[in-house]
Scaffold this active site. Structure first.
Site, PDB file in Angstrom:
ATOM      1  N   GLN A 173       0.838  -1.204   0.000  1.00  0.00           N
ATOM      2  CA  GLN A 173       0.000   0.000   0.000  1.00  0.00           C
ATOM      3  C   GLN A 173       0.867   1.245   0.000  1.00  0.00           C
ATOM      4  OE1 GLN A 173      -2.713  -0.225   3.304  1.00  0.00           O
ATOM      5  NE2 GLN A 173      -3.878  -1.911   2.410  1.00  0.00           N
ATOM      6  N   ASP A 323      -2.404 -11.401   4.152  1.00  0.00           N
ATOM      7  CA  ASP A 323      -3.809 -11.434   4.581  1.00  0.00           C
ATOM      8  C   ASP A 323      -4.291 -12.838   4.925  1.00  0.00           C
ATOM      9  OD1 ASP A 323      -4.031  -8.693   4.291  1.00  0.00           O
ATOM     10  OD2 ASP A 323      -4.649  -8.834   2.198  1.00  0.00           O
TER      11      ASP A 323
HETATM   12  C1  S3P Z   1      -2.796  -4.519  -0.073  1.00  0.00           C
HETATM   13  C2  S3P Z   1      -1.629  -4.625   0.633  1.00  0.00           C
HETATM   14  C3  S3P Z   1      -1.540  -5.241   1.969  1.00  0.00           C
HETATM   15  C4  S3P Z   1      -2.763  -6.088   2.277  1.00  0.00           C
HETATM   16  C5  S3P Z   1      -4.038  -5.397   1.901  1.00  0.00           C
HETATM   17  C6  S3P Z   1      -4.060  -5.085   0.410  1.00  0.00           C
HETATM   18  C7  S3P Z   1      -2.771  -3.843  -1.388  1.00  0.00           C
HETATM   19  O1  S3P Z   1      -1.456  -4.212   2.935  1.00  0.00           O
HETATM   20  O2  S3P Z   1      -2.787  -6.431   3.640  1.00  0.00           O
HETATM   21  O3  S3P Z   1      -5.168  -6.199   2.202  1.00  0.00           O
HETATM   22  O4  S3P Z   1      -3.761  -3.953  -2.143  1.00  0.00           O
HETATM   23  O5  S3P Z   1      -1.767  -3.188  -1.695  1.00  0.00           O
HETATM   24  P1  S3P Z   1      -0.044  -3.570   3.403  1.00  0.00           P
HETATM   25  O6  S3P Z   1       0.523  -2.832   2.278  1.00  0.00           O
HETATM   26  O7  S3P Z   1      -0.409  -2.658   4.550  1.00  0.00           O
HETATM   27  O8  S3P Z   1       0.787  -4.742   3.850  1.00  0.00           O
END
Ligand code: S3P
Length: 441
Positions: A173, A323
């Site tokens: 993210q 996840d």
């Molecule tokens: C996601 C990244 C992950 C994941 C989330 C979706 C994404 O989060 O847990 O459900 O779509 O980039 P983080 O980047 O906080 O690890």
């Protein structure tokens, strides 16, 4: 506040059937955001119509894109071009979705407009400083609650500066937020990640014509994006979400006599860690019809019930299944010995504190667990745990689904306090699982 929807999972009959799961959540958010910034009309098929993604669709509409739903999963987006976002006339409510909030913060940070983001009680507890701090270097001004919590006001600069940043944590993210900000900055944006995380943003940027370079760096990567590209509309077929497929597949492994197939599941190697771990545990899993569509790998996964060995997962694998730990921990409770899942610190900042909540979910149902530092230890009994507990889901969809999978195979039913949040990522979960043989009442 919505009214809680409790549900109890009773021991299931052997699960049988061939199903598909809804579209990938990560890819669906990105498909809407990038097509909204492209020139021309993009057709998206297989879009996840979960509440999280609908929040992104509403936000992109509020920012000027024209987004139309033709029929289930089939959407059309007329983009406004990079730099073309218009000031929204109200607060953007991202509901339960951390991905929507963080990626959108990136997009907004490099546009010269004022916007305010908020979310539900779970999202308003989650840290945003991990994106606010690096994005400030592009010239955006942020005003947030204490510790960088939502609501968050963003004022983008007239001319955004490109970013050069090494992530302190493994987060797709945060990486994606910086790359999306880089789209409207002059010059190259460079992001270094210590461990490779899901690369859907990089893949889709290329799909729309952006110039993205990815180079290995130890266990991680360096991603460089050339700023202010012209994104050209390009149709997208969203694969089935491997994080959603995990629930029926693990249920089939745990419920005696089961055999199911989930078709068209995304198998991007940076997402498919759970399937490798389950195979290592001795699960009867197989993949057929492997293919590449729209730059993403997918296939049909077949799972059969069987015994599981315990597992010790290294921290490096965590991002590829970030996840999936609640449902993996459920599987570990049935294994013939003690499993250790290492390096789960990031689980503390998900929709809930998933590390504590997963341990509590199992403990409430007769499974011995411990948390040591960032590791989760699960003592498997080699057969079905007792069950009979009530699970608190803390507004977290994946805890609710994991608990229902557990209760499908325990000796006593498992009660879940609220299943309402399942609709954020897996609309139709209850009906689909019931069609396979699960008994939820
Ligand atoms: C996601 C990244 C992950 C994941 C989330 C979706 C994404 O989060 O847990 O459900 O779509 O980039 P983080 O980047 O906080 O690890």
């Amino acid at each position: 506040m919505t009214t809680p929807r409790p549900l109890t999972a009773h021991q299931a009959a052997p699960l049988r059937g061939t199903i598909t799961v809804p579209g990938d959540k990560s890819i669906s958010h990105r498909a809407l955001m990038l097509s909204a910034l492209a020139i021309g009309q993009t057709h998206i098929t297989g879009l996840l119509e979960g509440e999280d993604v609908l929040r992104t669709a509403a936000a992109m509409r509020a920012l000027g894109a024209t987004i139309t739903r033709d029929f289930a999963g089939a959407w059309r987006v007329n983009g406004i071009g990079i730099g073309g976002l218009t000031e929204p006339d109200d607060v953007l409510d991202m509901g339960n979705s951390g991905t929507a909030a963080r990626l959108l913060t990136g997009l907004l940070a490099s546009h010269p407009i004022f916007s305010v983001l908020t979310g539900d009680a779970s999202l308003r507890r989650r840290p945003m400083s991990r994106v606010i701090d690096p994005l400030s270097a592009c010239g955006a001004r942020f005003c947030a609650r204490a510790s960088g919590r939502l609501p968050l006001a963003i004022t983008g600069p007239t001319y955004a500066m490109p970013l050069d940043y090494r992530l302190p944590m493994a987060s797709a993210q945060v990486k994606s937020a910086l790359l999306l900000a880089g789209l409207n900055a002059r010059g190259s944006t460079r992001v270094e990640e210590p461990v490779a995380t899901r690369d859907h943003t990089e893949n889709m940027l290329r799909h729309f014509g952006a110039e993205v370079r990815v180079e290995p760096l130890g266990a991680g990567r360096v991603i460089t994006l050339a700023g202010q590209p012209e994104l050209i509309a390009a149709d997208i077929a969203v694969p089935g979400d491997p994080s959603s497929a995990a629930f029926p597949l693990v249920a089939a492994i745990l419920v005696e006599g089961s055999r199911i197939t989930v078709q068209g599941v995304g198998l991007n190697p940076l997402r498919a860690g759970l399937f490798s771990v389950l195979l290592e545990m001795g699960a009867k899993l197989s993949v057929a019809n492997e293919r590449i569509e729209g730059g993403e790998r997918l296939g049909d996964i077949c799972a059969e019930a069987g015994k599981l060995k315990p597992i010790d997962t290294p921290p490096e694998i965590t991002p590829s299944m970030i996840d999936e730990f609640p449902v993996l921990a459920v599987a570990c409770a049935f294994a013939t010995g003690t499993s250790r899942l290492r390096g789960l610190g990031e689980l503390r900042v998900k929709e809930s504190d998933r590390l504590a909540a997963t341990a509590a979910l199992l403990a409430a149902n007769g499974v011995r667990t411990e948390i040591e530092g960032d590791d989760l230890i699960v003592h498997g009994s080699g057969g079905p745990p007792e069950g009979g507990g009530t699970v608190t889901t803390h507004m977290d969809h994946r805890l609710a689904m994991s608990a229902l999978v557990l209760g499908s195979a325990t000796r006593e039913p498992v009660r879940v306090d609220d299943t309402g949040f399942i609709a954020t990522s897996f609309p139709g979960f209850t009906e689909l699982m019931t069609s396979l043989g699960c008994v939820f009442a």
